[in-house]
Design a protein around this motif. Structure first.
Motif, PDB file in Angstrom:
ATOM      1  N   GLN A 101       0.833  -1.198   0.000  1.00 64.57           N
ATOM      2  CA  GLN A 101       0.000   0.000   0.000  1.00 64.57           C
ATOM      3  C   GLN A 101       0.872   1.255   0.000  1.00 64.57           C
ATOM      4  N   ASP A 102       1.904   1.274   0.840  1.00 60.82           N
ATOM      5  CA  ASP A 102       2.790   2.435   0.909  1.00 60.82           C
ATOM      6  C   ASP A 102       3.531   2.651  -0.406  1.00 60.82           C
ATOM      7  N   ILE A 103       3.960   1.566  -1.023  1.00 61.66           N
ATOM      8  CA  ILE A 103       4.642   1.685  -2.314  1.00 61.66           C
ATOM      9  C   ILE A 103       3.681   2.245  -3.355  1.00 61.66           C
ATOM     10  N   ARG A 104       2.484   1.712  -3.391  1.00 64.03           N
ATOM     11  CA  ARG A 104       1.486   2.200  -4.357  1.00 64.03           C
ATOM     12  C   ARG A 104       1.181   3.675  -4.115  1.00 64.03           C
ATOM     13  N   GLU A 105       1.036   4.071  -2.855  1.00 64.40           N
ATOM     14  CA  GLU A 105       0.773   5.470  -2.543  1.00 64.40           C
ATOM     15  C   GLU A 105       1.957   6.358  -2.930  1.00 64.40           C
ATOM     16  N   ALA A 106       3.169   5.848  -2.735  1.00 65.12           N
ATOM     17  CA  ALA A 106       4.353   6.607  -3.141  1.00 65.12           C
ATOM     18  C   ALA A 106       4.380   6.777  -4.666  1.00 65.12           C
ATOM     19  N   ILE A 107       4.075   5.723  -5.393  1.00 67.53           N
ATOM     20  CA  ILE A 107       4.017   5.799  -6.857  1.00 67.53           C
ATOM     21  C   ILE A 107       2.944   6.796  -7.276  1.00 67.53           C
ATOM     22  N   ASP A 108       1.812   6.802  -6.580  1.00 72.24           N
ATOM     23  CA  ASP A 108       0.724   7.736  -6.888  1.00 72.24           C
ATOM     24  C   ASP A 108       1.148   9.191  -6.720  1.00 72.24           C
ATOM     25  N   GLN A 109       2.140   9.454  -5.872  1.00 78.70           N
ATOM     26  CA  GLN A 109       2.591  10.827  -5.629  1.00 78.70           C
ATOM     27  C   GLN A 109       3.569  11.329  -6.691  1.00 78.70           C
ATOM     28  N   LEU A 110       4.037  10.419  -7.548  1.00 75.37           N
ATOM     29  CA  LEU A 110       4.972  10.825  -8.596  1.00 75.37           C
ATOM     30  C   LEU A 110       4.251  11.641  -9.665  1.00 75.37           C
ATOM     31  N   PRO A 111       4.968  12.549 -10.316  1.00 77.16           N
ATOM     32  CA  PRO A 111       4.376  13.232 -11.475  1.00 77.16           C
ATOM     33  C   PRO A 111       3.986  12.191 -12.529  1.00 77.16           C
ATOM     34  N   GLU A 112       2.994  12.517 -13.350  1.00 78.59           N
ATOM     35  CA  GLU A 112       2.403  11.534 -14.261  1.00 78.59           C
ATOM     36  C   GLU A 112       3.420  10.846 -15.174  1.00 78.59           C
ATOM     37  N   HIS A 113       4.375  11.559 -15.734  1.00 78.13           N
ATOM     38  CA  HIS A 113       5.328  10.907 -16.629  1.00 78.13           C
ATOM     39  C   HIS A 113       6.300  10.008 -15.858  1.00 78.13           C
ATOM     40  N   HIS A 114       6.678  10.431 -14.656  1.00 84.07           N
ATOM     41  CA  HIS A 114       7.539   9.584 -13.828  1.00 84.07           C
ATOM     42  C   HIS A 114       6.791   8.315 -13.448  1.00 84.07           C
ATOM     43  N   ARG A 115       5.530   8.468 -13.091  1.00 89.36           N
ATOM     44  CA  ARG A 115       4.709   7.319 -12.734  1.00 89.36           C
ATOM     45  C   ARG A 115       4.610   6.357 -13.922  1.00 89.36           C
ATOM     46  N   ALA A 116       4.398   6.889 -15.110  1.00 92.21           N
ATOM     47  CA  ALA A 116       4.253   6.047 -16.293  1.00 92.21           C
ATOM     48  C   ALA A 116       5.522   5.236 -16.557  1.00 92.21           C
ATOM     49  N   VAL A 117       6.694   5.853 -16.437  1.00 90.90           N
ATOM     50  CA  VAL A 117       7.926   5.104 -16.708  1.00 90.90           C
ATOM     51  C   VAL A 117       8.181   4.061 -15.630  1.00 90.90           C
ATOM     52  N   VAL A 118       7.833   4.372 -14.377  1.00 88.34           N
ATOM     53  CA  VAL A 118       8.006   3.400 -13.294  1.00 88.34           C
ATOM     54  C   VAL A 118       7.100   2.197 -13.531  1.00 88.34           C
ATOM     55  N   VAL A 119       5.861   2.454 -13.884  1.00 86.77           N
ATOM     56  CA  VAL A 119       4.915   1.364 -14.137  1.00 86.77           C
ATOM     57  C   VAL A 119       5.399   0.491 -15.293  1.00 86.77           C
ATOM     58  N   LEU A 120       5.805   1.117 -16.380  1.00 84.19           N
ATOM     59  CA  LEU A 120       6.248   0.328 -17.533  1.00 84.19           C
ATOM     60  C   LEU A 120       7.538  -0.434 -17.236  1.00 84.19           C
ATOM     61  N   ARG A 121       8.454   0.175 -16.500  1.00 84.05           N
ATOM     62  CA  ARG A 121       9.740  -0.483 -16.226  1.00 84.05           C
ATOM     63  C   ARG A 121       9.610  -1.601 -15.194  1.00 84.05           C
ATOM     64  N   TYR A 122       8.994  -1.295 -14.074  1.00 84.77           N
ATOM     65  CA  TYR A 122       9.031  -2.233 -12.957  1.00 84.77           C
ATOM     66  C   TYR A 122       7.810  -3.135 -12.846  1.00 84.77           C
ATOM     67  N   LEU A 123       6.705  -2.740 -13.433  1.00 81.80           N
ATOM     68  CA  LEU A 123       5.519  -3.589 -13.361  1.00 81.80           C
ATOM     69  C   LEU A 123       5.253  -4.319 -14.663  1.00 81.80           C
ATOM     70  N   GLN A 124       5.620  -3.700 -15.775  1.00 82.10           N
ATOM     71  CA  GLN A 124       5.436  -4.348 -17.075  1.00 82.10           C
ATOM     72  C   GLN A 124       6.746  -4.924 -17.608  1.00 82.10           C
ATOM     73  N   ASP A 125       7.854  -4.656 -16.934  1.00 84.15           N
ATOM     74  CA  ASP A 125       9.168  -5.196 -17.288  1.00 84.15           C
ATOM     75  C   ASP A 125       9.608  -4.777 -18.697  1.00 84.15           C
ATOM     76  N   PHE A 126       9.316  -3.527 -19.057  1.00 82.71           N
ATOM     77  CA  PHE A 126       9.733  -2.999 -20.351  1.00 82.71           C
ATOM     78  C   PHE A 126      11.196  -2.571 -20.277  1.00 82.71           C
ATOM     79  N   SER A 127      11.891  -2.693 -21.386  1.00 84.69           N
ATOM     80  CA  SER A 127      13.251  -2.166 -21.494  1.00 84.69           C
ATOM     81  C   SER A 127      13.160  -0.643 -21.644  1.00 84.69           C
TER      82      SER A 127
END
Length: 182
Positions: free
Chosen positions: A116-142
């Motif tokens: 929950q804390d990690i998700r809330e921390a990700i939610d606090q990121l600016p939208e483009h930072h959040r998008a790259v984090v999601v794609l890199r670490y959750l979708q395993d994109f290069s």
């Protein structure tokens, strides 16, 4: 590749191939939407919109980029548009606190709070930072796949990830010290 064969068949009008393709990608689409928007209902709406857009635009897909990159570009853009229109509200889903019969309840509770804390921390990121984090670490994109998905230069992706990691370290610094955010 089976995926490319399905894409080509879908582009040539094979409805069954298109439905199969959409079923294969729907979980990844939802997962990306959920982590960008931070809200189940918004993620469901964005996923549905993305799948409809993929359904209607499959004919315009060109094999310049991987299919999954094209799909993630669509869902990410939809999520960023939704995010800009209204700031998301963080909701904690009741189904996330599921314990197994043989589990250590204390560890499960702690793990759910950490997630929950990690998700809330990700939610606090600016939208483009959040998008790259999601794609890199959750979708395993290069990095290259992220750059293609978001239509950004590679160095911008690297910069966004670097800044996002710094922000996450700050937001989650209590965990680094061995404590719990509170």
């Amino acid at each position: 590749m089976v995926e490319q064969q399905l894409v080509r068949a879908a582009q040539s009008g094979d409805r069954d191939a298109l439905i199969t393709l959409l079923r294969e990608i729907e979980n990844g689409v939802y997962r990306t939407a959920y982590y960008i928007l931070g809200n189940e209902q918004d993620a469901l709406d964005a996923s549905q919109e993305a799948l409809i857009r993929i359904y209607t635009k499959i004919g315009s897909y060109e094999e310049k980029a991987q299919f999954k990159t094209w799909v993630q570009r669509i869902v990410t853009n939809i999520c960023i548009d939704k995010f800009r229109r209204s700031k998301p509200s963080v909701s904690i889903d009741e189904h996330e606190m599921v314990f197994t019969a043989n589990s250590n309840v204390e560890e499960d509770v702690f793990s759910s709070y950490v997630a929950q804390d990690i998700r809330e921390a990700i939610d606090q990121l600016p939208e483009h930072h959040r998008a790259v984090v999601v794609l890199r670490y959750l979708q395993d994109f290069s990095y290259n796949e992220i750059a293609d998905s978001l239509d950004l230069p590679l160095n911008t992706v690297k910069s966004y990830l670097f800044r996002a990691r710094q922000q996450l370290q700050t937001l989650l610094q209590d965990y680094q010290k061995g404590g719990v955010r509170g």
